[in-house]
Design a protein around this motif. Structure first.
Motif, mmCIF file in Angstrom:
data_model
loop_
_atom_site.group_PDB
_atom_site.id
_atom_site.type_symbol
_atom_site.label_atom_id
_atom_site.label_comp_id
_atom_site.label_asym_id
_atom_site.label_seq_id
_atom_site.Cartn_x
_atom_site.Cartn_y
_atom_site.Cartn_z
ATOM 1 N N GLU A 57 0.828 -1.198 0.000
ATOM 2 C CA GLU A 57 0.000 0.000 0.000
ATOM 3 C C GLU A 57 0.864 1.250 0.000
ATOM 4 O O GLU A 57 1.638 1.470 0.939
ATOM 5 C CB GLU A 57 -0.924 0.015 1.216
ATOM 6 C CG GLU A 57 -1.834 1.223 1.281
ATOM 7 C CD GLU A 57 -2.780 1.178 2.466
ATOM 8 O OE1 GLU A 57 -3.316 2.244 2.823
ATOM 9 O OE2 GLU A 57 -2.990 0.086 3.028
ATOM 10 N N GLN B 266 -7.622 5.521 1.488
ATOM 11 C CA GLN B 266 -8.041 4.429 2.368
ATOM 12 C C GLN B 266 -9.549 4.497 2.588
ATOM 13 O O GLN B 266 -10.085 5.546 2.945
ATOM 14 C CB GLN B 266 -7.310 4.508 3.703
ATOM 15 C CG GLN B 266 -5.808 4.353 3.601
ATOM 16 C CD GLN B 266 -5.112 4.553 4.926
ATOM 17 O OE1 GLN B 266 -5.644 5.189 5.839
ATOM 18 N NE2 GLN B 266 -3.906 4.014 5.055
ATOM 19 N N THR C 94 -12.875 2.211 4.328
ATOM 20 C CA THR C 94 -13.427 1.062 5.047
ATOM 21 C C THR C 94 -14.834 0.818 4.511
ATOM 22 O O THR C 94 -15.681 1.705 4.557
ATOM 23 C CB THR C 94 -13.484 1.321 6.562
ATOM 24 O OG1 THR C 94 -12.158 1.541 7.056
ATOM 25 C CG2 THR C 94 -14.078 0.121 7.293
ATOM 26 N N LYS D 208 -10.675 -1.788 3.133
ATOM 27 C CA LYS D 208 -10.819 -2.769 4.204
ATOM 28 C C LYS D 208 -12.290 -3.156 4.251
ATOM 29 O O LYS D 208 -13.171 -2.301 4.373
ATOM 30 C CB LYS D 208 -10.388 -2.161 5.533
ATOM 31 C CG LYS D 208 -10.458 -3.104 6.713
ATOM 32 C CD LYS D 208 -10.195 -2.357 8.028
ATOM 33 C CE LYS D 208 -8.809 -1.747 8.043
ATOM 34 N NZ LYS D 208 -8.528 -1.097 9.343
ATOM 35 N N THR E 102 -11.686 -9.436 8.644
ATOM 36 C CA THR E 102 -11.330 -8.280 7.829
ATOM 37 C C THR E 102 -10.621 -8.747 6.569
ATOM 38 O O THR E 102 -9.567 -9.381 6.645
ATOM 39 C CB THR E 102 -10.408 -7.316 8.614
ATOM 40 O OG1 THR E 102 -11.086 -6.860 9.780
ATOM 41 C CG2 THR E 102 -10.039 -6.118 7.750
ATOM 42 N N ASN E 103 -11.206 -8.469 5.410
ATOM 43 C CA ASN E 103 -10.571 -8.735 4.128
ATOM 44 C C ASN E 103 -10.161 -7.413 3.480
ATOM 45 O O ASN E 103 -10.675 -6.352 3.853
ATOM 46 C CB ASN E 103 -11.509 -9.511 3.206
ATOM 47 C CG ASN E 103 -11.643 -10.968 3.613
ATOM 48 O OD1 ASN E 103 -10.766 -11.508 4.294
ATOM 49 N ND2 ASN E 103 -12.730 -11.609 3.224
ATOM 50 N N THR E 104 -9.264 -7.479 2.537
ATOM 51 C CA THR E 104 -8.798 -6.260 1.879
ATOM 52 C C THR E 104 -8.797 -6.444 0.365
ATOM 53 O O THR E 104 -8.730 -7.568 -0.147
ATOM 54 C CB THR E 104 -7.377 -5.883 2.334
ATOM 55 O OG1 THR E 104 -6.476 -6.967 2.038
ATOM 56 C CG2 THR E 104 -7.335 -5.593 3.824
#
Length: 339
Positions: free
Chosen positions: A120, A126, A128, A167, A193-195
């Motif tokens: 990153e 960013q 969420t 996220k 939590t996946n990204t």
């Protein structure tokens, strides 16, 4: 014979649809505009090409054998010559499929590693993403912005690369976040939590949807991603960071809204409405749609939505507030001022 030709026809139709789809509500994965989506498409084309070659070889040999060795005389009951075993053929049909599997496995692993292990950058946007039944919440922690259903990101150019890292969280059940022209599917799972990341190369609006069955309105849990130039994204962010408008002309509607149980679910900056169960309404009228993409945003549709949300999106968790016409007009006028 009819079964064989039916199979050939189905396969041809599937290939034609795959490569020539016009792009429905979720867009066209074979027309990528982002680096991850391009990687997924390249891999898909490789897999389809290899499988297509295999199909043509098998179907061609099958067709040749059926025609060449068909019984020409209905009275000929002789049994054809029986051939038992061929080391060369058995080695070939063992080694060739093994090599094909190795190639497909290595190609897939390479794409997965490139997408999952992308570092990153310090200047990445960013976001969420929180999946709810049946809408999406988008938080920009570095910018102090919270919005719903419509994701806004800057374009990435050769001279100014700009990635968006997301996220993914779930507030209730399993969902899946998918914008075909920007990236592949990523599951959104409670307690995990996946990204994922995107790098859009063209401005515009790109459509997606939840790709994991999550209840009654799963098919209407839509996503809109708007890709801006950096200047337009900065303007959008500045607008979203501002407090909600407080127009004195709609003060009566504001008071009615704040007296209702709407405040338990929705947030409007600068007011006592601090709910987090439903979408943030601080800049409601800056969005293109209502109900997670169900209907275009506008005063007539906003009025219909508030009057009876179940008539538009059955099963959604917003109740009918049973407002009289005067209260409805006041609340609609107030919410219409939130731009």
């Amino acid at each position: 014979m009819s079964l064989r030709f039916a199979t050939l026809g189905f396969s041809a139709a599937f290939a034609r649809l795959a490569f020539a789809q016009t792009g429905g509500a979720a867009g066209n994965m074979f027309d990528p505009v982002s680096t991850p989506a391009q990687s997924v498409m390249d891999l898909s084309v490789l897999v389809l090409a290899i499988c297509g070659v295999i199909f043509l070889i098998v179907a061609g040999l099958l067709t040749y054998v059926i025609i060449r060795f068909r019984r020409r005389d209905s009275k000929d009951d002789r049994e054809p010559a029986q051939v038992y075993g061929s080391n060369q053929i058995e080695i070939a049909w063992t080694v060739i499929p093994l090599l094909i599997v190795v190639v497909l496995t290595m190609a897939t692993a390479r794409v997965i590693a490139a997408l999952q292990n992308r570092p990153e950058p310090a200047d990445a946007v960013q976001v969420t993403v929180v999946g709810h039944q049946w809408w999406w919440e988008f938080r920009y922690p570095a910018l102090g912005i919270t919005t719903a259903n419509e994701l806004h990101v800057p374009i990435s150019t050769a001279t100014e690369p700009k990635l968006t890292f997301m996220k993914l969280l779930s507030a209730d059940v399993a969902h899946s976040f998918w914008i075909p022209k920007l990236a592949g599917k990523t599951d959104v799972i409670p307690g995990r939590t996946n990204t994922m990341w995107i790098e859009p190369k063209q401005t515009g609006t790109y459509l997606g949807n939840c790709a994991e069955y999550c209840g009654t309105q799963h098919a209407n849990m839509l996503i809109r991603v708007t890709v801006h130039t950096q200047e337009d994204f900065n303007r959008w962010a500045a607008q979203q960071k501002a407090e909600a408008a407080a127009d004195p002309q709609v003060q009566a509607g504001r008071e009615v809204f704040l007296s209702l149980s709407c405040v338990n679910c929705h947030a409007i900056s600068g007011t006592s409405s601090k709910g987090t169960f439903g979408p943030d309404l601080s800049h409601l009228m800056s969005r293109d749609t209502l109900g997670s993409g169900m209907i275009p945003n506008g005063i007539p549709n906003l009025r219909n939505w508030i009057r009876d949300p179940q008539a538009i999106k059955p099963g959604n968790l917003m109740p009918n507030m049973q407002l009289n016409d005067k209260e409805l007009d006041q609340v609609v006028n107030y919410l219409a001022s939130l731009k």
